[in-house]
Design a protein around this motif. Structure first.
Motif, short mmCIF file in Angstrom:
data_model
loop_
_atom_site.label_atom_id
_atom_site.label_comp_id
_atom_site.label_asym_id
_atom_site.label_seq_id
_atom_site.Cartn_x
_atom_site.Cartn_y
_atom_site.Cartn_z
N LYS A 117 45.61 20.04 -5.66
CA LYS A 117 45.98 19.08 -6.70
C LYS A 117 46.27 17.71 -6.11
O LYS A 117 46.69 17.59 -4.97
CB LYS A 117 47.25 19.54 -7.42
CG LYS A 117 47.09 20.77 -8.25
CD LYS A 117 48.43 21.06 -8.93
CE LYS A 117 48.39 22.26 -9.81
NZ LYS A 117 49.69 22.52 -10.44
N SER A 118 46.07 16.69 -6.94
CA SER A 118 46.50 15.35 -6.54
C SER A 118 47.99 15.22 -6.84
O SER A 118 48.57 16.04 -7.56
CB SER A 118 45.71 14.28 -7.28
OG SER A 118 46.08 14.27 -8.64
N ALA A 119 48.62 14.20 -6.32
CA ALA A 119 50.06 14.02 -6.52
C ALA A 119 50.41 13.87 -8.00
O ALA A 119 51.42 14.39 -8.46
CB ALA A 119 50.54 12.80 -5.74
N ALA A 120 49.58 13.20 -8.77
CA ALA A 120 49.87 12.98 -10.18
C ALA A 120 49.79 14.27 -11.00
O ALA A 120 50.43 14.39 -12.04
CB ALA A 120 48.91 11.95 -10.74
N GLU A 121 49.02 15.23 -10.54
CA GLU A 121 48.87 16.48 -11.29
C GLU A 121 50.12 17.34 -11.25
O GLU A 121 50.28 18.23 -12.08
CB GLU A 121 47.67 17.26 -10.77
CG GLU A 121 46.35 16.60 -11.09
CD GLU A 121 45.17 17.31 -10.46
OE1 GLU A 121 44.08 17.22 -11.03
OE2 GLU A 121 45.34 17.95 -9.41
#
Length: 88
Positions: A2-6
Motif C-alpha cells: 500500500k501507499s502511505a495514503a491508503e
C-alpha cells in the motif's frame, strides 16, 4: 504494498488560514487516525519482511562452511610502538 495514503481511512483536511485560504496545501489528520495508520503500516511491514526472508531462505542453496584462507595476514591499521621505533 500500500501507499502511505491508503492507510488513512479518516478524512484528510487541509490547513487553512482564518481568511479561508489554504496554507501551503498541508494535509491535516487527527492524531488517533495517524497513530492507527502507522501501526497498520508497521504490521504490514513486519509481514512483508517475514515473507521476504522466507523467500530468500528458499532461494539460497545450502553452502559449505568455508574456513578463512590460510595465506591471509592481519596487519594493524595503525603503526604500533615497535614499528614507529623501527621507522625512526
Amino acid at each position: 504494498m500500500k501507499s502511505a495514503a491508503e492507510y488513512l481511512e479518516a478524512p484528510v483536511f487541509y490547513l487553512t488560514y482564518p481568511t479561508g485560504e489554504e496554507a501551503e496545501n498541508v494535509p491535516v489528520v487527527a492524531y488517533d487516525e495517524a497513530v492507527r495508520a502507522i501501526e497498520a503500516a508497521l504490521a504490514d511491514a513486519a509481514e512483508y519482511k517475514y515473507l521476504l526472508m522466507r523467500a530468500l531462505r528458499r532461494q539460497v542453496a545450502p553452502s559449505v562452511e568455508t574456513a578463512p584462507a590460510a595465506e591471509a595476514t592481519l596487519r594493524p591499521l595503525f603503526p604500533t610502538d615497535d614499528a614507529q621505533e623501527l621507522a625512526a
